[in-house]
Design an enzyme around this catalytic site. Structure first.
Site, mmCIF file in Angstrom:
data_model
loop_
_atom_site.group_PDB
_atom_site.id
_atom_site.type_symbol
_atom_site.label_atom_id
_atom_site.label_comp_id
_atom_site.label_asym_id
_atom_site.label_seq_id
_atom_site.Cartn_x
_atom_site.Cartn_y
_atom_site.Cartn_z
ATOM 1 N N LYS A 136 -16.103 -7.228 5.957
ATOM 2 C CA LYS A 136 -15.695 -8.130 7.039
ATOM 3 C C LYS A 136 -15.330 -7.298 8.267
ATOM 4 O O LYS A 136 -14.796 -6.194 8.136
ATOM 5 C CB LYS A 136 -14.459 -8.936 6.623
ATOM 6 N N SER A 186 -3.250 -7.718 3.182
ATOM 7 C CA SER A 186 -3.579 -7.457 4.589
ATOM 8 C C SER A 186 -4.092 -8.717 5.264
ATOM 9 O O SER A 186 -3.788 -8.971 6.442
ATOM 10 C CB SER A 186 -4.633 -6.352 4.680
ATOM 11 N N ARG A 193 -2.357 -6.385 -7.997
ATOM 12 C CA ARG A 193 -1.252 -7.336 -7.859
ATOM 13 C C ARG A 193 -1.243 -8.355 -8.996
ATOM 14 O O ARG A 193 -0.206 -8.697 -9.532
ATOM 15 C CB ARG A 193 -1.352 -8.071 -6.519
ATOM 16 N N HIS A 209 0.837 -1.212 0.000
ATOM 17 C CA HIS A 209 0.000 0.000 0.000
ATOM 18 C C HIS A 209 0.874 1.266 0.000
ATOM 19 O O HIS A 209 0.590 2.228 -0.717
ATOM 20 C CB HIS A 209 -0.896 0.041 1.245
#
Ligand code: PNS
Length: 171
Positions: free
Chosen positions: A41, A129, A92, A17
């Site tokens: 979440k 993460s 990514r 990030h």
């Protein structure tokens, strides 16, 4: 131009990030990092702490002209409120692209919001993460993936279930 917005959960912010933040500022001049307060979440870290860790990381690597905010609700509403027409995302791999392209098209259909993608540096392609949270929860090392303040915050998290070396102690 109003600062482009880089939105995300940042639970927690990773070195990937931080790289996207630095490269977005280099390319676009300035950036607003927008932390979604209530992601789909339940987050490990509260929104204020996630935002404070981003601030710490941005200051640690010395990137100028970065604002950090938290938000709830639709990203397009935040962008409209701020007069922003561009968001930035990191990509990514192809799995990211599928989900990100769907969100980008939906946001563009709603308000014309444009999404610019920065391709992750090879050194950060494996970072997420969720994996960082998992490794930290089980007492593994995360200093290769996050800054020192983030590693300390994860180590202090009540969600951590195991201390380093716990496996060896059973032998
Ligand atoms: O880091 P993440 O969890 O992949 O970020 C996803 C995020 C926060 C960018 C996305 O869930 C989002 O934009 N949430 C705000 C609510 C919203 O606008 N949903 C509709 C997306 S088309």
């Amino acid at each position: 131009m109003t600062a482009p917005i880089y939105p995300g959960s940042f639970d927690p912010v990773t070195l990937g990030h931080v790289d996207v933040i630095a490269r977005a500022v280099a390319a676009l001049g300035r950036l607003c990092v927008a932390v979604v307060a209530n992601p789909s979440k339940t987050p490990l870290l509260p929104a204020d702490e996630r935002a404070a860790l981003i601030r710490t990381e941005v200051d640690r690597v010395g990137v100028p002209d970065v604002e950090v905010v938290t938000f709830d609700g639709l990203l397009v509403d935040l962008c409209t409120d701020r007069g922003t027409t561009v968001v930035v995302k990191g990509l990514r791999d192809g799995a990211d692209l599928a989900g990100e392209a769907a969100m980008a098209r939906m946001n563009r259909a709603m308000t014309g919001l444009e999404t610019l993608f920065l391709v992750s540096a090879p050194a950060h392609v494996h970072l997420s993460s969720s994996l960082v949270r998992e490794v930290a929860r089980l007492g593994g090392p995360v200093d290769h993936a996050v800054g020192p303040a983030v590693a300390a915050a994860l180590a202090a998290s009540p969600a951590r279930t195991r201390t380093p070396g716990a496996g060896e102690a059973r032998r």
